[in-house]
Every structure is written in C-alpha cells, then in structure tokens.
Scaffold this motif. Sequence first.
Motif, PDB file in Angstrom:
ATOM      1  N   THR A   1       0.818  -1.215   0.000  1.00 55.91           N
ATOM      2  CA  THR A   1       0.000   0.000   0.000  1.00 55.91           C
ATOM      3  C   THR A   1       0.852   1.265   0.000  1.00 55.91           C
ATOM      4  OG1 THR A   1      -0.254  -0.056   2.410  1.00 55.91           O
ATOM      5  CG2 THR A   1      -1.983  -1.115   1.094  1.00 55.91           C
ATOM      6  N   TYR A   2       2.138   1.126   0.281  1.00 54.83           N
ATOM      7  CA  TYR A   2       3.048   2.274   0.176  1.00 54.83           C
ATOM      8  C   TYR A   2       3.486   2.406  -1.280  1.00 54.83           C
ATOM      9  CZ  TYR A   2       7.357   4.945   0.175  1.00 54.83           C
ATOM     10  OH  TYR A   2       8.345   5.854  -0.120  1.00 54.83           O
ATOM     11  N   ASP A   3       3.314   3.601  -1.829  1.00 57.73           N
ATOM     12  CA  ASP A   3       3.760   3.892  -3.191  1.00 57.73           C
ATOM     13  C   ASP A   3       4.907   4.888  -3.110  1.00 57.73           C
ATOM     14  OD1 ASP A   3       4.169   4.517  -5.834  1.00 57.73           O
ATOM     15  OD2 ASP A   3       2.137   5.270  -6.187  1.00 57.73           O
ATOM     16  N   PRO A   4       6.141   4.449  -3.352  1.00 62.80           N
ATOM     17  CA  PRO A   4       7.287   5.355  -3.248  1.00 62.80           C
ATOM     18  C   PRO A   4       7.176   6.601  -4.123  1.00 62.80           C
ATOM     19  CG  PRO A   4       8.027   3.088  -3.488  1.00 62.80           C
ATOM     20  CD  PRO A   4       6.540   3.097  -3.723  1.00 62.80           C
ATOM     21  N   LYS A   5       6.398   6.526  -5.189  1.00 61.99           N
ATOM     22  CA  LYS A   5       6.249   7.684  -6.072  1.00 61.99           C
ATOM     23  C   LYS A   5       5.401   8.790  -5.430  1.00 61.99           C
ATOM     24  CE  LYS A   5       6.731   4.843 -10.144  1.00 61.99           C
ATOM     25  NZ  LYS A   5       5.967   4.000 -11.038  1.00 61.99           N
ATOM     26  N   GLN A   6       4.627   8.433  -4.408  1.00 59.88           N
ATOM     27  CA  GLN A   6       3.760   9.412  -3.755  1.00 59.88           C
ATOM     28  C   GLN A   6       4.467  10.229  -2.674  1.00 59.88           C
ATOM     29  OE1 GLN A   6       0.468  10.147  -4.513  1.00 59.88           O
ATOM     30  NE2 GLN A   6       1.003   8.931  -6.312  1.00 59.88           N
ATOM     31  N   GLY A   7       5.636   9.783  -2.249  1.00 58.02           N
ATOM     32  CA  GLY A   7       6.360  10.526  -1.220  1.00 58.02           C
ATOM     33  C   GLY A   7       7.189   9.598  -0.362  1.00 58.02           C
ATOM     34  N   PRO A   8       7.889  10.183   0.596  1.00 58.26           N
ATOM     35  CA  PRO A   8       8.768   9.391   1.462  1.00 58.26           C
ATOM     36  C   PRO A   8       8.004   8.408   2.344  1.00 58.26           C
ATOM     37  CG  PRO A   8       9.158  11.761   1.732  1.00 58.26           C
ATOM     38  CD  PRO A   8       7.947  11.604   0.875  1.00 58.26           C
ATOM     39  N   LEU A   9       8.669   7.336   2.689  1.00 60.73           N
ATOM     40  CA  LEU A   9       8.102   6.326   3.588  1.00 60.73           C
ATOM     41  C   LEU A   9       7.735   6.961   4.920  1.00 60.73           C
ATOM     42  CD1 LEU A   9       7.426   3.328   3.887  1.00 60.73           C
ATOM     43  CD2 LEU A   9       9.784   2.952   4.637  1.00 60.73           C
ATOM     44  N   ARG A  10       8.553   7.878   5.396  1.00 66.47           N
ATOM     45  CA  ARG A  10       8.281   8.572   6.662  1.00 66.47           C
ATOM     46  C   ARG A  10       6.925   9.277   6.614  1.00 66.47           C
ATOM     47  NH1 ARG A  10      11.311  11.018  10.900  1.00 66.47           N
ATOM     48  NH2 ARG A  10      10.326  12.931  11.615  1.00 66.47           N
ATOM     49  N   SER A  11       6.634   9.955   5.526  1.00 60.41           N
ATOM     50  CA  SER A  11       5.359  10.658   5.393  1.00 60.41           C
ATOM     51  C   SER A  11       4.198   9.679   5.330  1.00 60.41           C
ATOM     52  CB  SER A  11       5.348  11.545   4.149  1.00 60.41           C
ATOM     53  OG  SER A  11       6.251  12.600   4.292  1.00 60.41           O
ATOM     54  N   TRP A  12       4.395   8.574   4.639  1.00 49.96           N
ATOM     55  CA  TRP A  12       3.342   7.561   4.551  1.00 49.96           C
ATOM     56  C   TRP A  12       3.038   6.980   5.926  1.00 49.96           C
ATOM     57  CZ3 TRP A  12       3.691   2.017   4.878  1.00 49.96           C
ATOM     58  CH2 TRP A  12       2.514   1.357   4.529  1.00 49.96           C
ATOM     59  N   VAL A  13       4.071   6.655   6.670  1.00 50.52           N
ATOM     60  CA  VAL A  13       3.897   6.102   8.020  1.00 50.52           C
ATOM     61  C   VAL A  13       3.217   7.135   8.919  1.00 50.52           C
ATOM     62  CG1 VAL A  13       5.145   5.335  10.086  1.00 50.52           C
ATOM     63  CG2 VAL A  13       5.761   4.404   7.851  1.00 50.52           C
ATOM     64  N   ALA A  14       3.619   8.390   8.819  1.00 50.69           N
ATOM     65  CA  ALA A  14       3.007   9.445   9.629  1.00 50.69           C
ATOM     66  C   ALA A  14       1.534   9.641   9.252  1.00 50.69           C
ATOM     67  CB  ALA A  14       3.775  10.750   9.467  1.00 50.69           C
ATOM     68  N   THR A  15       1.230   9.597   7.970  1.00 53.02           N
ATOM     69  CA  THR A  15      -0.156   9.737   7.520  1.00 53.02           C
ATOM     70  C   THR A  15      -1.011   8.575   8.020  1.00 53.02           C
ATOM     71  OG1 THR A  15       0.542  10.946   5.561  1.00 53.02           O
ATOM     72  CG2 THR A  15      -1.639   9.938   5.474  1.00 53.02           C
ATOM     73  N   LEU A  16      -0.481   7.377   7.937  1.00 55.17           N
ATOM     74  CA  LEU A  16      -1.188   6.202   8.440  1.00 55.17           C
ATOM     75  C   LEU A  16      -1.440   6.337   9.946  1.00 55.17           C
ATOM     76  CD1 LEU A  16      -2.280   3.326   7.995  1.00 55.17           C
ATOM     77  CD2 LEU A  16       0.072   2.492   8.289  1.00 55.17           C
ATOM     78  N   THR A  17      -0.438   6.781  10.671  1.00 55.43           N
ATOM     79  CA  THR A  17      -0.574   6.982  12.115  1.00 55.43           C
ATOM     80  C   THR A  17      -1.663   8.000  12.398  1.00 55.43           C
ATOM     81  OG1 THR A  17       1.776   6.516  12.425  1.00 55.43           O
ATOM     82  CG2 THR A  17       0.648   7.700  14.202  1.00 55.43           C
ATOM     83  N   HIS A  18      -1.599   9.111  11.709  1.00 53.74           N
ATOM     84  CA  HIS A  18      -2.582  10.172  11.910  1.00 53.74           C
ATOM     85  C   HIS A  18      -3.998   9.666  11.644  1.00 53.74           C
ATOM     86  CE1 HIS A  18      -4.929  13.754  10.757  1.00 53.74           C
ATOM     87  NE2 HIS A  18      -4.245  14.328  11.723  1.00 53.74           N
ATOM     88  N   ARG A  19      -4.167   8.949  10.537  1.00 52.00           N
ATOM     89  CA  ARG A  19      -5.496   8.448  10.181  1.00 52.00           C
ATOM     90  C   ARG A  19      -6.033   7.486  11.244  1.00 52.00           C
ATOM     91  NH1 ARG A  19      -4.602   5.922   5.479  1.00 52.00           N
ATOM     92  NH2 ARG A  19      -4.750   3.853   6.347  1.00 52.00           N
ATOM     93  N   LEU A  20      -5.195   6.544  11.683  1.00 51.64           N
ATOM     94  CA  LEU A  20      -5.638   5.571  12.690  1.00 51.64           C
ATOM     95  C   LEU A  20      -5.915   6.239  14.032  1.00 51.64           C
ATOM     96  CD1 LEU A  20      -3.324   2.524  11.872  1.00 51.64           C
ATOM     97  CD2 LEU A  20      -5.742   2.837  11.267  1.00 51.64           C
ATOM     98  N   ALA A  21      -5.087   7.204  14.404  1.00 58.44           N
ATOM     99  CA  ALA A  21      -5.288   7.896  15.682  1.00 58.44           C
ATOM    100  C   ALA A  21      -6.572   8.722  15.660  1.00 58.44           C
ATOM    101  CB  ALA A  21      -4.086   8.768  16.010  1.00 58.44           C
TER     102      ALA A  21
END
Length: 192
Positions: A68-88
């Motif tokens: 579900t991580y697409d490297p073309k969409q941005g850094p892994l760090r941002s993806w992980v942070a976005t996922l965290t934010h959404r779940l929280a």
Amino acid sequence: MAKKDAPPRWDRKMQQRLARGEAAALGELYDRFASLVHGLAHRVLGDERAADHITRDVFAHVWEHPETYDPKQGPLRSWVATLTHRLAVQRLRATETAALAQGCGSTEELERKVRRASVAARADYIVTSMPSPLRAALELAYFQRRDYRQTAADLGVTEDEARRRLRLGLQLLSTAHDAGAPGSPPGYGGAV
C-alpha cells in the motif's frame, strides 16, 4: 543526478524487503519510526496506552500490507506518519462518539477536539521534520526567547540568515493549521 521525483533508495529497498517478509526490515523500520509514530498518536489521543495500541496497529499494517506504500507518492516517513494520523483520528472519533452516545459533550465539541489534536500532531511532525538549521533557529527564538539578532549570534550566522531561517520555519509551521477539513489526514505526498 537522480530524478527530482524519484523516491529515496532506502524507502524503495525497505518496501521491497517488507514485501519479501523480512522480519529484520520491520525491526529496522520500527527502530527508525517508532518514536515518530508513538509521538504523533499520543499527541492526537493524549493517552499513553492508546498511543501504544496505535503504534502496534501502524506497524502491523505496514507488515501485512507493504504494497500500500507507493514510493512515487512521497517518502516512507510521510506515509507512516499519515497512516498513524489516520488511525489515531479514527480511534479518537470512536472514543468521543461513544462518549456522545452516553450524553457527554456535543458533535461540535468532538470536531473541535479532533481539529485541535490534528493541528497539534501536524505541527509536531513539521518541527521534527524540518531541516535542523530552521529547527535550531525556532527553538532559540521560541524556547529561549531570543530575538533574531541573538539567534544569529548563537548560531554563528548573519542577522539576515537568522531572519530567513525564522521566517521559513514559521511559514512551514503555519501550514499545520491549513491541514484541510476536520480530521482529514495530512498530505501523503509532502510534509505531514
């Protein structure tokens, strides 16, 4: 020279290793991002145990769904942070909705609480993600109450450079409030 939109090599390699089921990759990812994930979750939820649960949920999701991580969409760090934010935010909404069902509070209070938590978490992420020269200038100005002249002297830079760093840092921070609709996740492709 690499293409401007090419994802960092580490991000691509990490995704490939996770997709192959390398447990060591998950451990490495956890070591790198656990404090970020836990800090963002705690900032949104204000509860240590709930932040622990979100941290486990985020890394479980990454382990089970690395595709579900697409490297073309941005850094892994941002993806992980976005996922965290959404779940929280989902957990906060569920908790507050349960409180509403019991007659505690209103829908408007819930939305204000979610918005405040989202903005605070986004601001924390922006500060920890900004380049260290900008962060150092802001920390001197905010926490140590230095003006731009004192900041310049402390950092060993010109006054113009100190003003530039403070202005850029504050401009980045101002985007925390512009995250969009209440509870909407931060942008995946850019800074979260």
